[in-house]
Write an enzyme that holds these catalytic residues in place. Structure first.
Site, PDB file in Angstrom:
ATOM      1  N   ARG C 120       0.830  -1.218   0.000  1.00  0.00           N
ATOM      2  CA  ARG C 120       0.000   0.000   0.000  1.00  0.00           C
ATOM      3  C   ARG C 120       0.862   1.267   0.000  1.00  0.00           C
ATOM      4  O   ARG C 120       0.585   2.217  -0.740  1.00  0.00           O
ATOM      5  CB  ARG C 120      -0.920  -0.016   1.215  1.00  0.00           C
ATOM      6  N   LYS C 155       3.440  24.627  -4.385  1.00  0.00           N
ATOM      7  CA  LYS C 155       2.181  24.068  -3.872  1.00  0.00           C
ATOM      8  C   LYS C 155       2.234  22.534  -3.910  1.00  0.00           C
ATOM      9  O   LYS C 155       1.468  21.884  -4.630  1.00  0.00           O
ATOM     10  CB  LYS C 155       1.004  24.610  -4.675  1.00  0.00           C
ATOM     11  N   LYS C 187       6.891  39.341  -4.803  1.00  0.00           N
ATOM     12  CA  LYS C 187       5.447  39.368  -5.038  1.00  0.00           C
ATOM     13  C   LYS C 187       4.863  40.713  -4.598  1.00  0.00           C
ATOM     14  O   LYS C 187       5.568  41.561  -4.049  1.00  0.00           O
ATOM     15  CB  LYS C 187       4.792  38.212  -4.291  1.00  0.00           C
ATOM     16  N   GLU C 217       6.960  39.746  -9.750  1.00  0.00           N
ATOM     17  CA  GLU C 217       5.577  39.555 -10.186  1.00  0.00           C
ATOM     18  C   GLU C 217       4.991  40.899 -10.594  1.00  0.00           C
ATOM     19  O   GLU C 217       5.101  41.880  -9.858  1.00  0.00           O
ATOM     20  CB  GLU C 217       4.783  38.957  -9.025  1.00  0.00           C
ATOM     21  N   ASP C 239       1.168  37.903 -13.775  1.00  0.00           N
ATOM     22  CA  ASP C 239       0.177  37.262 -12.919  1.00  0.00           C
ATOM     23  C   ASP C 239      -1.248  37.518 -13.399  1.00  0.00           C
ATOM     24  O   ASP C 239      -1.669  38.659 -13.559  1.00  0.00           O
ATOM     25  CB  ASP C 239       0.335  37.786 -11.483  1.00  0.00           C
TER      26      ASP C 239
END
Lengths: 302, 302, 302, 302, 302, 302
Positions: C120, C155, C187, C217, C239
């Site tokens: 598993r 992320k 940013k 950004e 962005d």
């Protein structure tokens, strides 16, 4: 100025520093913990526990016996606080400041036992870091009036890179790569493996991430000319060149990428190397051959 | 002589050492692992992984560019083997041996990538340890013809005590306490806390375990006389005394317990201090101000 | 082709990969170990230990029920081998290859119990990584014929960044920053804190290490124009711009630095965004919303 | 409502939850720590440390851009607090609550730097957990009016089982086994190894601890009949059966033990499966194919 | 019979055991490692390293000076092998077997130094585990002819639960819960908090996972009657009842759920308690008051 | 007397102890943490979390059901506080004190859930430590009026040496070596390896550090005479001698070094052995065969 109970958060506030990359407690606390465990062993501080009453309190000053540049106050204070979370501390100076011999770096107040048990580890950390900052600041001074930035290498003490690199910054130097994952530095063996400078640069160009800078080491002006013809790098490491060759190399590069002098540069030579016009001088001895800063803890019982 | 696959067990067999306390792999492997993790970061060796073919093999020699005393071959080899368990190594010299500049300390054979990725960490470990062993062996030489044993202190690099202490032994020196739990060393602040030399010794006598040795620091001959009158210690640390005072102290002790000279003794002074007849000379700079040993890895692809 | 006992060293040899940054066992083994400890708990595999004889041996195939791109064979095999160092494995495919539904990814041979107990966890690792590689390879396909490189973001699943980022590479994508220490990405909140784009770039220029790339950004073409006027960055993150704005942005930048499209780009939009001429497209969903790859372990006792 | 400084103890008090098994900080803090270490690397947050003044303070809102079910507020807040123990937080919602797009999940106040450095890791944790809770709550809704409980499997992200399982509970689902030591689940390969269903059940009956529940997987009604004839299990897993077979299976079991539908059940099928009367529906995709919850941190400097 | 180099995989093969839950090396190796680190400290085995030549080899027998039941051979051998991976071992007996005083449990062959350095830790582990197995087997014998299974509790030595529980199994006993997450055991304080037996059972019924067994503690027959009236539990713990009350309790339960006698049952009482017809007898002293098994290592140099 | 929030620092202050070597929280907290992790597993305390409201508060008393000597209050309180940093505690007694059956050792106040979840682990720790202290104090009493100090050995529970050794001190005993690095103890096998008593002592004399004490084991008076003729040791371990031989041994040693009786001395024999005049009696059963101290947590909800 008081370093209050939550040492972590006041990190840079209290000491008013505005440096680029401060020390993150989450990252250095394991280093401090291991050093304390190493010194306490299984049975702890036999001497202090036998001879000092648990209720005795003390005030202690960390005093320097040398002039130099300070670095490492926070990890040093964290050492004491790991054995005594109630300890309070005042720091008349900040990391990055220059002090004279005899200067007080910190005044501690709290239970005597943990203060005495933490002393050696705290001073080992602070002494090494002040030593690095001080020798760095001297190299930086030697470059005054030139464009050269003094940078350290990956020749740090095993497990202490985060502290060693920070101490260099406090001494006014810069940091070369933090690790093998922090940029591409193509050395002679890499060039051979790739089949020459051209193939190495081409392969890197095709594979390196867009946030990865590329530097290449050259040993001769001929190699440098090859790199100049190809481009595709951010910096060139001029390895083991004498100052006249460095001067010519800087002239040929002419600002197309950064130039770094490296390889066996002694403290005496730093100024002369800087005068060649290189952008960077990397010095292994900033961190691999550290002269400890002579510190003492002057303690008075209350 | 081949260091075979199970490096741990051949530890001392292969290199034929008979020193008292060899390095236990179980204890130093975590140090090596942390140093590698620190250098590899999250993304690993970007340069080597980009430019060196995974099937390329190499032979590499670790060569010294200085004369001195060797220490740390096993942790250094363990560094390479942690990235490549198949690596084979031959060591023409052993820890504790003296080598000339240009000597080969080890010959490695295996995959090129892990060899290149481990290089810096392995040399950082070996360079520091050879540096400590070499400076120790010089101090030991300065004591030749005297009874004085050179010993290190707890002023080691945080987290590296086990390696630093071992390197001192390889240089011919001895080890003072490994940590705060390794014997009782009564310093000035302990004496004050206890209420005087007499009370300190009495309290220790009543509490210390029967396997715990006791040493006491004295700053003056008067204090020494107090200790002589009381007995109950195994050694006395003569702190910051000039050589004539040391000579007189040794005379007064007359073999009743060990005498240790300590406190700011410079390399130049070691011989003179040894000549006073002290049993031990403790030197913080053996480990707190290490001059790295200049080593290189000379690699050839196969 | 047999993956022999020393899995670590044959890493890339066996499967013949030549990708830039392979997975370092030293770095992913702790991830595998924690996942096994999490699944075995304190009492271990109650079912298998109760019902399968300890001497039973088995051959098992890891078979995919989907078509896609393979990633994670080595961590998956390492999972089995952590419970059974004697397990042998053959891999008919390599990381980075595309397979049809029904393809065999690995054939294992060894003791049945550890194979069943590790199943598993191994499939959880491999399924996630193949899922990431597959979705990445689709995004990469959508960019075919353009200059756009598909890159992942930070992320990733907590604790799995090293595996997630590698799986993206296996799918043909690139990696944006590995962490907060891997380049500077300015940013909106950083710009505000610094007091504007100009001040932010200036401050970074004065402080960033020479091996550190800088990306900024921008949300509008006006901001982009400011950056163009100032220079001093390596890349600009465009962005949340629509494709026509992106096209115009690319035109204005005109190759002076890299252009990255970012912000809520859906799988359907990737092709259109790539057609704007941007150099990079960053997609959080490559790693934050992973569709597991359906795999099964088909086991036969021997 | 204020989450005060000692986050651990107010765990469930503050948010007023009464769920069966809350998250134990002792158990999830290592997960959070590793995720932060992974993101901070060795050098920390280069951008924020360069551009944000250490004395700057901020208020930040965690805002959702999707409607769904909340889970993970405590680990998310713990992430921020691990970099800034002084951070204060208010949570207008609790884990397990449903929110609309645009809802504020938490309001943070504290030093700007650690807030910005922790942002990505905190949102990675919270986004994954809300994603799991939301998809679970949808599956639970599809079962409304039936007896079916939706449960997750062991197909969780490696190292994140504790968080994944908790998020399922917050979404209204139940947890199947936490690990291989948490009950006996006899699958096809176990049956073969034991020599048939009868022998497997008999062996388990003789060996399983008295606190261990036993479930057996059957693929056909014939197998089910064997189990019914034998008894001795607490639940039966009906693997990969269509709804009419499931209905018949439920009828035959007639409450003698729990019935669990499992195997490739898609979101669209959950309602129909629930309508067959099964007690449990296990769904791997609740945790192995998580759609991240879109969250943002809206920050204002003070 | 030789325990070959890969101790992990031959785990149960070699010794031919067919017990339900063997010891997983992945889980017990950290326990062994910590015990060795604790004993080796920083400087290692001073005595052996000083007095035994590194090339000396030895054969050693682990001999018991008591009759009893064996448990812990694998962790004990793992202890030796952690210091010497080349050590070979033969075990004439297996875990779970009964031996007479003077029996040889294992014959070791390898380097003398690591064998001597590991001796104490290995015997500490093996001695404790054999002690637990032996006292368990006596309690099991006292129950012969009855249905009663002897089980241990959570009163294990901190950090050693996995070893303590396994030793109980080797002695013929069963394991109660491995931890707080391993089933629900409703004790008096839980009943009070819930507002009575009825509310407690109802709440558990509504919340416990379907793989979680439920046991409830009752102190009186009245409480037992309440539980009988309600049902909804798998077992009832009859706390601190005398044998006549136990007999009546068993009569009333009449097989509707398992009955467990618990609370201060002495070794002398086990047989009488078993005769009451209870299904289980739980005994804290199996693990909380362990009489060490007297073992010695008889070593001969080669 | 209140144990306030910062348990670490008030360590010995609060309870007013003046013993030589208190327990260092830095060193025992990892032991407590592992014991809690072991008991909480992955899912935590299912029963308490299901049945006790998160807002319920409680007062609890730790009460002893036996008379004896207390040890371990701080690690026990640390266990509760690790799950609830807000818990407050009052301790009417201190470590090292003797209590009657029924005495209250601590009164806790705080949230009910963490108190109940930590109970078993805290009592396991405290029960073992009080058990060790109590049996030690009995052995110490048996030596009253003699010079004999009762000491423990290295036969401690794996991983618990720091706690076991401390508990012996609290019972009035002393500690023999903490580990293999804590002094030299020459046993029979070491003597054989070295080539006899003379060679062993000589080799140790030449190699042992100056802070390392040396003890040698002798089995006969002849061996003792050899040691007496040679000197060079600090203590002699008289192994397995009857009391008349011990008396004669003590007479022959005549205070030239410490004498330790060791080897199979039963509780009944301690007094008689002490009467022989030996300085030390070492007893493995102080720590290897611990009779748990019967404790209960009496809890009332508020």
């Amino acid at each position: 100025m008081t370093v209050n109970r939550s040492l972590r958060t006041v990190d840079t506030d209290v000491v008013g520093m505005t440096f680029a990359t401060p020390l993150q407690p989450l990252l250095y606390e394991p280093v401090v913990r291991r050093a304390l465990e190493e010194d306490l062993g299984c049975a702890g501080d036999l001497t202090t526990d036998t001879l000092v009453d648990p209720t005795t309190r003390a005030v202690a000053r960390i005093v320097t016996r040398r002039a130099g540049c300070v670095a490492g106050l926070f990890p040093a204070l964290a050492t004491f606080r790991m054995l005594d979370p109630e300890l309070t501390a005042e720091c008349p100076v900040s990391d990055g400041e220059h002090v004279d011999s005899g200067a007080t770096l910190a005044v501690l107040e709290g239970a005597a036992r943990p203060m005495m048990s933490a002393e050696r580890v705290a001073l080992n950390i602070l002494g090494r870091m002040c030593g690095i900052a001080t020798v760095t600041s001297r190299a930086v001074s030697a470059c005054e009036g030139t464009r050269a930035v003094v940078v350290c290498t990956r020749k740090t003490a095993p497990g202490l890179r985060i502290l060693d690199k920070y101490a260099v910054r406090m001494g006014g130097g810069g940091n070369h790569r933090f690790g093998l994952d922090d940029g591409i530095l193509i050395k002679d063996n890499h060039i051979i493996a790739a089949g020459g400078i051209g193939k190495a640069i081409a392969r890197v160009a095709g594979r390196a991430g867009h946030m990865v800078k590329v530097e290449i080491e050259v040993d001769t002006l001929d190699q440098l000319d090859q790199v100049l013809a190809l481009g595709g790098v951010d910096a060139v490491l001029l390895d083991n060149m004498d100052t006249s060759t460095l001067t010519e190399a800087v002239r040929r590069v002419d600002g197309r990428f950064l130039t770094e002098a490296s390889g066996g540069i002694t403290p005496d030579q730093v100024g002369a190397v800087a005068a060649t016009g290189v952008d960077l001088i990397s010095l292994g001895w900033l961190t691999h051959s550290v002269a400890n800063f002579d510190l003492s803890l002057e303690l008075e019982y209350q």
